[in-house]
Design an enzyme around this catalytic site. Sequence first.
Site, PDB file in Angstrom:
ATOM      1  N   ASP A 102      49.546  43.017  34.377  1.00 39.00           N
ATOM      2  CA  ASP A 102      49.698  43.457  32.997  1.00 39.00           C
ATOM      3  C   ASP A 102      51.176  43.581  32.637  1.00 39.00           C
ATOM      4  O   ASP A 102      52.026  43.791  33.517  1.00 39.00           O
ATOM      5  CB  ASP A 102      49.017  44.810  32.791  1.00 39.00           C
ATOM      6  CG  ASP A 102      47.499  44.728  32.934  1.00 39.00           C
ATOM      7  OD1 ASP A 102      46.950  43.636  32.686  1.00 39.00           O
ATOM      8  OD2 ASP A 102      46.885  45.751  33.283  1.00 39.00           O
ATOM      9  N   ASP A 149      46.625  52.593  30.475  1.00 41.06           N
ATOM     10  CA  ASP A 149      47.987  52.629  31.016  1.00 41.06           C
ATOM     11  C   ASP A 149      48.905  53.304  30.006  1.00 41.06           C
ATOM     12  O   ASP A 149      48.456  53.818  28.975  1.00 41.06           O
ATOM     13  CB  ASP A 149      48.480  51.219  31.368  1.00 41.06           C
ATOM     14  CG  ASP A 149      48.423  50.256  30.182  1.00 41.06           C
ATOM     15  OD1 ASP A 149      48.579  50.709  29.022  1.00 41.06           O
ATOM     16  OD2 ASP A 149      48.205  49.051  30.400  1.00 41.06           O
ATOM     17  N   ARG A 190      43.425  50.353  36.773  1.00 47.28           N
ATOM     18  CA  ARG A 190      43.306  51.327  35.686  1.00 47.28           C
ATOM     19  C   ARG A 190      41.944  52.022  35.720  1.00 47.28           C
ATOM     20  O   ARG A 190      41.843  53.236  35.512  1.00 47.28           O
ATOM     21  CB  ARG A 190      43.506  50.627  34.342  1.00 47.28           C
ATOM     22  CG  ARG A 190      44.937  50.185  34.066  1.00 47.28           C
ATOM     23  CD  ARG A 190      44.996  49.317  32.833  1.00 47.28           C
ATOM     24  NE  ARG A 190      44.351  48.022  33.050  1.00 47.28           N
ATOM     25  CZ  ARG A 190      43.752  47.308  32.099  1.00 47.28           C
ATOM     26  NH1 ARG A 190      43.698  47.782  30.863  1.00 47.28           N
ATOM     27  NH2 ARG A 190      43.227  46.145  32.368  1.00 47.28           N
ATOM     28  N   TYR A 247      48.854  47.503  46.127  1.00 49.58           N
ATOM     29  CA  TYR A 247      49.533  48.098  44.982  1.00 49.58           C
ATOM     30  C   TYR A 247      50.075  49.482  45.330  1.00 49.58           C
ATOM     31  O   TYR A 247      49.510  50.181  46.193  1.00 49.58           O
ATOM     32  CB  TYR A 247      48.580  48.268  43.795  1.00 49.58           C
ATOM     33  CG  TYR A 247      48.016  46.994  43.238  1.00 49.58           C
ATOM     34  CD1 TYR A 247      48.688  46.277  42.248  1.00 49.58           C
ATOM     35  CD2 TYR A 247      46.790  46.501  43.679  1.00 49.58           C
ATOM     36  CE1 TYR A 247      48.160  45.107  41.726  1.00 49.58           C
ATOM     37  CE2 TYR A 247      46.251  45.328  43.158  1.00 49.58           C
ATOM     38  CZ  TYR A 247      46.945  44.640  42.181  1.00 49.58           C
ATOM     39  OH  TYR A 247      46.416  43.483  41.666  1.00 49.58           O
TER      40      TYR A 247
END
Length: 286
Positions: free
Chosen positions: A42, A84, A176, A70
Amino acid sequence: MSAIDNSLLLLYKPSGISSFWAVKKVKDRLGVKKAGHAGTLDPCAEGLLIIALGKATRTLSYIIGQDKHYEVYANLGIRTATGDREGAVVERQDFVIPQAQTLNRIFSDFSGQIEQTPPMYSALKHHGQRLYKLARANVSVPRKKRTVYIQSLTLKQIDADGFSFAVQCSKGTYIRTLVEDIAKALGTVAYTGKLKRTAIGTFNIKSAISLDDLPPNPPAKSQYLIKSDRIYANYDAYVMDASAERCFRHGLYTQGLPSGGCFRLYNESGDFLGVGGDSKVQVRFI
């Protein structure tokens, strides 16, 4: 043949630009016509973006299937429209700063095979339309749950606003959504405040290069430039003789391929030809 032919670039994508824009900048910088990336980041996320150049785009489906790593920061007490920091605040809830023991117990509940409902702000399609476009028009549609696999969740730090953790997960995992679901288990809401991809399969961000540092003519032995055959390093190598190579080039796989499994295929000059075996070809690079 230049250093970038049939290669993959390990790029450190900064936050603030889309993965599509990062690929475009790389194409412009290197002067290549064909390129693609292995797994979207993103715009507000940063980290490792593997960009395939030229014929190396044929490896993308294989790379996309690899586990992703991540580093994440979850901001507690606030839910946003996008999940986010870019989205508008849609909900606020009180929360108690969680203890490490509590988070580790919840992490164990989210480890292994889990189900996720994809967020509206995603690139999935509904009747031919991207979900994020529908979301921007304030339209919400039902989404089928999907099964993903969380290999590991490791707590890093807790502070007054939330907590950070590392995750290794399968393709298709929405971080997310994971953050929101963990917050729900804590009795509150949250959004993903920071997201950095640190690895895809065996390729690590430590070998990546930034857009600002990327030269227009990369040296062939750059640590951030990967030849396509390295993607298939788990397969044994097989050298095809001239006759077998001719069969392979003409699609006569029953006559030219080795048997006994899948192999990285080379000709006698050391050129990487593709991946295959037992009369089947996974991918060709000629």
